[in-house]
Design a protein around this motif. Structure first.
Motif, PDB file in Angstrom:
ATOM      1  N   PHE A 123       7.242  63.042 104.593  1.00 56.28           N
ATOM      2  CA  PHE A 123       8.635  62.646 104.397  1.00 56.28           C
ATOM      3  C   PHE A 123       9.581  63.460 105.277  1.00 56.28           C
ATOM      4  N   PRO A 124      10.634  62.815 105.798  1.00 59.79           N
ATOM      5  CA  PRO A 124      11.695  63.582 106.462  1.00 59.79           C
ATOM      6  C   PRO A 124      12.443  64.421 105.443  1.00 59.79           C
ATOM      7  N   LEU A 125      13.118  65.450 105.900  1.00 61.82           N
ATOM      8  CA  LEU A 125      13.737  66.419 105.004  1.00 61.82           C
ATOM      9  C   LEU A 125      14.718  65.772 104.029  1.00 61.82           C
ATOM     10  N   GLU A 126      15.476  64.756 104.502  1.00 59.07           N
ATOM     11  CA  GLU A 126      16.516  64.186 103.653  1.00 59.07           C
ATOM     12  C   GLU A 126      15.966  63.469 102.426  1.00 59.07           C
ATOM     13  N   THR A 127      14.694  63.032 102.472  1.00 58.55           N
ATOM     14  CA  THR A 127      14.095  62.364 101.311  1.00 58.55           C
ATOM     15  C   THR A 127      12.840  63.070 100.824  1.00 58.55           C
ATOM     16  N   ARG A 128      12.593  64.279 101.312  1.00 59.81           N
ATOM     17  CA  ARG A 128      11.331  64.953 101.009  1.00 59.81           C
ATOM     18  C   ARG A 128      11.199  65.291  99.535  1.00 59.81           C
ATOM     19  N   SER A 129      12.255  65.843  98.961  1.00 56.68           N
ATOM     20  CA  SER A 129      12.196  66.199  97.548  1.00 56.68           C
ATOM     21  C   SER A 129      12.070  64.956  96.668  1.00 56.68           C
ATOM     22  N   ALA A 130      12.836  63.915  97.003  1.00 55.45           N
ATOM     23  CA  ALA A 130      12.745  62.661  96.250  1.00 55.45           C
ATOM     24  C   ALA A 130      11.374  62.025  96.417  1.00 55.45           C
ATOM     25  N   GLY A 131      10.838  62.064  97.625  1.00 60.44           N
ATOM     26  CA  GLY A 131       9.519  61.489  97.869  1.00 60.44           C
ATOM     27  C   GLY A 131       8.425  62.192  97.105  1.00 60.44           C
ATOM     28  N   GLY A 179       5.609  65.171  81.966  1.00 56.06           N
ATOM     29  CA  GLY A 179       5.610  65.620  83.353  1.00 56.06           C
ATOM     30  C   GLY A 179       6.213  64.598  84.287  1.00 56.06           C
ATOM     31  N   LEU A 180       5.981  63.318  84.010  1.00 57.63           N
ATOM     32  CA  LEU A 180       6.554  62.246  84.826  1.00 57.63           C
ATOM     33  C   LEU A 180       8.084  62.344  84.841  1.00 57.63           C
ATOM     34  N   VAL A 181       8.675  62.448  83.642  1.00 55.14           N
ATOM     35  CA  VAL A 181      10.129  62.549  83.531  1.00 55.14           C
ATOM     36  C   VAL A 181      10.618  63.837  84.192  1.00 55.14           C
ATOM     37  N   ALA A 182       9.913  64.940  83.954  1.00 59.67           N
ATOM     38  CA  ALA A 182      10.333  66.235  84.504  1.00 59.67           C
ATOM     39  C   ALA A 182      10.305  66.242  86.023  1.00 59.67           C
ATOM     40  N   SER A 183       9.347  65.547  86.622  1.00 58.72           N
ATOM     41  CA  SER A 183       9.254  65.542  88.081  1.00 58.72           C
ATOM     42  C   SER A 183      10.479  64.888  88.714  1.00 58.72           C
ATOM     43  N   LEU A 184      11.027  63.877  88.056  1.00 62.47           N
ATOM     44  CA  LEU A 184      12.234  63.218  88.574  1.00 62.47           C
ATOM     45  C   LEU A 184      13.453  64.117  88.408  1.00 62.47           C
ATOM     46  N   VAL A 185      13.502  64.855  87.289  1.00 63.58           N
ATOM     47  CA  VAL A 185      14.593  65.817  87.081  1.00 63.58           C
ATOM     48  C   VAL A 185      14.488  66.963  88.078  1.00 63.58           C
ATOM     49  N   ALA A 186      13.256  67.324  88.431  1.00 63.26           N
ATOM     50  CA  ALA A 186      13.040  68.456  89.330  1.00 63.26           C
ATOM     51  C   ALA A 186      13.514  68.186  90.745  1.00 63.26           C
ATOM     52  N   SER A 187      13.571  66.915  91.148  1.00 64.39           N
ATOM     53  CA  SER A 187      13.924  66.586  92.524  1.00 64.39           C
ATOM     54  C   SER A 187      15.291  67.138  92.944  1.00 64.39           C
ATOM     55  N   PRO A 188      16.379  66.832  92.220  1.00 66.08           N
ATOM     56  CA  PRO A 188      17.678  67.389  92.649  1.00 66.08           C
ATOM     57  C   PRO A 188      17.737  68.904  92.529  1.00 66.08           C
ATOM     58  N   ILE A 189      17.014  69.472  91.565  1.00 66.75           N
ATOM     59  CA  ILE A 189      16.990  70.937  91.414  1.00 66.75           C
ATOM     60  C   ILE A 189      16.292  71.564  92.612  1.00 66.75           C
ATOM     61  N   THR A 190      15.174  70.990  93.000  1.00 66.36           N
ATOM     62  CA  THR A 190      14.431  71.505  94.143  1.00 66.36           C
ATOM     63  C   THR A 190      15.254  71.408  95.417  1.00 66.36           C
ATOM     64  N   ARG A 191      15.994  70.330  95.567  1.00 67.78           N
ATOM     65  CA  ARG A 191      16.795  70.143  96.773  1.00 67.78           C
ATOM     66  C   ARG A 191      18.018  71.056  96.781  1.00 67.78           C
ATOM     67  N   LYS A 192      18.703  71.185  95.644  1.00 69.39           N
ATOM     68  CA  LYS A 192      19.963  71.928  95.594  1.00 69.39           C
ATOM     69  C   LYS A 192      19.757  73.433  95.481  1.00 69.39           C
ATOM     70  N   TYR A 193      18.738  73.846  94.717  1.00 68.17           N
ATOM     71  CA  TYR A 193      18.552  75.274  94.446  1.00 68.17           C
ATOM     72  C   TYR A 193      17.304  75.863  95.094  1.00 68.17           C
ATOM     73  N   GLY A 194      16.502  75.032  95.749  1.00 67.61           N
ATOM     74  CA  GLY A 194      15.354  75.555  96.471  1.00 67.61           C
ATOM     75  C   GLY A 194      14.035  75.333  95.759  1.00 67.61           C
ATOM     76  N   ARG A 195      12.950  75.497  96.524  1.00 65.11           N
ATOM     77  CA  ARG A 195      11.605  75.287  95.988  1.00 65.11           C
ATOM     78  C   ARG A 195      11.240  76.373  94.981  1.00 65.11           C
ATOM     79  N   ARG A 196      11.668  77.593  95.228  1.00 65.34           N
ATOM     80  CA  ARG A 196      11.350  78.700  94.319  1.00 65.34           C
ATOM     81  C   ARG A 196      11.919  78.468  92.926  1.00 65.34           C
ATOM     82  N   ALA A 197      13.124  77.924  92.844  1.00 67.02           N
ATOM     83  CA  ALA A 197      13.754  77.698  91.540  1.00 67.02           C
ATOM     84  C   ALA A 197      12.918  76.761  90.679  1.00 67.02           C
ATOM     85  N   SER A 198      12.393  75.706  91.288  1.00 68.04           N
ATOM     86  CA  SER A 198      11.563  74.770  90.528  1.00 68.04           C
ATOM     87  C   SER A 198      10.236  75.398  90.132  1.00 68.04           C
TER      88      SER A 198
END
Length: 536
Positions: A437-445, A96-115
């Motif tokens: 977190f501000p929007l620009e770093t929210r998914s990464a945060g 899950g730790l590794v997956a959460s880091l992979v999920a960050s760009p997916i969540t940002r680029k494709y939306g919260r629903r996709a993740s």
């Protein structure tokens, strides 16, 4: 607002007083459906402890542990000490730790629903593999897929809830995630209690039923609306405005929409959010993203929830009594989370974090105190763990169980601890990082928050049985010390965030006595700041 000026959050000025709207059924239903993502996390926490104490499961995959349980062991604290058994529990959280880091760009680029959908599908696959496992390798592979599901779900769901909720109810709606988690734990404990009678195959049913909440999460994700923040960040401004009007129940959303647009313009100019999150202007949020989940795990709660049946068996309870006691702790955790939901937007985050445990003492002695007085009393979570350690140290020898009266006392004290956690650090350990977190770093945060949480969950899950064997009752004193540290940390460093719009959270740090020396004050007329960020 092209060419405009931006503060560190992308928002140039406070507009919270101009926000319009009401709490609509649409937003409540959306948040409830999305929050079911928490149930897969909770279900696994609850189910793991029961499965690892199942004779049929142990006999098939961990025969050495089974033999220790079936025969007298030289040390009650050590009878379940097996790294393979610990790996079964903890491997999920490393994945899950590794997956959460992979999920960050997916969540940002494709939306919260996709993740959310990705998380649900992965969890279904993992549950299927575990339920049908014929060897340890297949079992661990299933756990890894479950971990991927949890990594995606825990990364996306709290963000979704924070962005959908109106600011004055963001705490309560965000805590639906923790409520779903606690209900998942309680449901798993009750299922364990029932399937324990179905040996030797009952454990398969327990593991397989994990697919049920994941199916709800996946189907719900398909039909959920995307958050306005995500839509606008991805350039779908008109669609984002439509969703915002629908969830706020009014067409007068210009102030909130402008905040989101401002934040989105800056977010789209940031190409490396993980690098930007290290900048000084994001230091307060980064500190909270690391320390809040760290402290949440160092309360020791996961040790109790993971290994409740194992722990109670080690304390001399029979198999049925152990599962019944762990089911009781699950019920206490769920009910105490409801208390937090009802009070978080009225009393605030700080009062619950610092004084949540104290309220349990108030209930016990029927003394009425003002909320402001709670800071004068020691944290009861710490006291409870010390009491457990004293009882075990004085009354529980290495080769003899507790007497019935002291066994009951241990269960009562543990339930008080679980209740204290359930309405303070349990839900707020997720709520606070997801909203700051501000929007620009929210998914990464959020990815950092989830990764840190799962890292420490993995570490505790892998080491607890060995630590219990080595330190015996002293392990609870270890956790008690950390609770003292975390309470002081919140008192000094965490500002109150209740009622603050999510896109205007930066102003909270600028007003805090300590963080205002860290976060740069950017004049509204200084347009060079936005240009500087775009070039990073």
């Amino acid at each position: 607002m092209a060419g405009g000026s931006f503060g560190p959050s992308g928002v140039s000025k406070e507009r919270a007083g101009q926000y319009q709207g009401r709490v609509t059924a649409y937003v409540v239903i959306s948040c409830i459906v999305a929050a079911t993502g928490g149930s897969i996390f909770g279900y696994d926490i609850g189910i793991s402890g029961g499965v690892t104490s199942s004779n049929g499961f142990l006999q098939k995959f961990f025969p050495v542990v089974y033999q220790n349980e079936m025969h007298a062991h030289e040390n009650n604290y050590c009878k379940y000490n097996n790294q393979g058994l610990a790996a079964f529990t903890s491997s999920l959280y490393l994945a899950g730790l590794v997956a959460s880091l992979v999920a960050s760009p997916i969540t940002r680029k494709y939306g919260r629903r996709a993740s959310i959908i990705c998380g649900g599908l992965s969890f279904i696959i993992g549950a299927t593999l575990d339920a049908s496992a014929i060897n340890l390798a297949m079992l661990i592979l299933g756990r890894i897929m479950l971990g991927v599901g949890i990594g995606f779900g825990n990364q996306a769901v709290p963000l979704y809830l924070s962005e959908m909720a109106p600011s004055h109810l963001r705490g309560a709606l965000n805590m639906m995630f923790q409520l779903a988690t606690t209900l998942g734990i309680f449901t798993a404990n009750m299922i364990n209690y029932g399937t324990e009678k179905l040996n030797p195959w009952g454990w398969r049913l327990s593991l397989g039923l994990a697919a049920a909440p994941a199916l709800v999460m996946t189907i719900g994700g398909i039909f959920l609306p995307e958050t306005p923040n995500s839509l606008i960040e991805r350039g779908l401004t008109e669609k984002g405005k439509e969703v915002l009007e629908k969830i706020r129940g009014t067409e007068n959303v210009q102030a909130e929409l402008q905040d989101i647009v401002d934040a989105s313009e800056l977010a789209n100019s940031i190409k490396h959010p993980f690098r930007n999150i290290l900048e000084r202007r994001n230091r307060p949020q980064l500190v909270m993203a690391i320390f809040m989940p760290t402290f949440q795990i160092l309360t020791g709660i996961n040790s109790i929830l993971f290994y409740a049946p194992v722990l109670f068996k080690s304390l001399g309870f029979g198999g049925h009594a152990a599962l019944y006691s762990s089911a009781l702790t699950g019920a206490v955790l769920a009910s105490s989370t409801v208390v937090s939901i009802m009070t978080v937007d009225k009393w605030g985050r700080r009062v619950l974090l610092i004084g949540g445990g104290i309220q349990m003492i108030i209930c016990q002695v029927n003394v009425q105190l003002h909320v402001s007085d709670t800071y004068a009393y020691p944290d009861v979570e710490c006291s409870i763990l010390v009491i457990v350690a004293i009882i075990l140290g004085l009354k529980f020898s290495s080769d003899k169980g507790l007497s019935k009266s002291f066994s009951i006392l241990v269960v009562v004290v543990i339930c008080l601890f679980v209740a204290a956690f359930g309405w303070s650090w349990g839900p707020l350990g997720w709520t606070v990082p997801s909203e700051i977190f501000p929007l620009e770093t929210r998914s990464a945060g959020q990815s950092i928050t989830v990764a840190v949480n799962l890292l420490f969950t993995f570490a505790i899950g892998q080491s607890f049985l060995s630590l219990l064997c080595a330190f015996k009752f002293g392990i609870f004193l270890f956790f008690a010390g950390w609770i003292t540290v975390m309470t002081i940390f919140v008192y000094i460093f965490l500002p109150e965030t209740k009622g603050v719009p999510i896109e205007e959270m930066i102003f909270v740090w600028r007003k805090h006595w300590f963080w205002r020396t860290v976060v740069p004050e950017i004049p509204e007329a200084d347009e060079s700041y936005g240009t500087t960020l775009r070039n990073e």
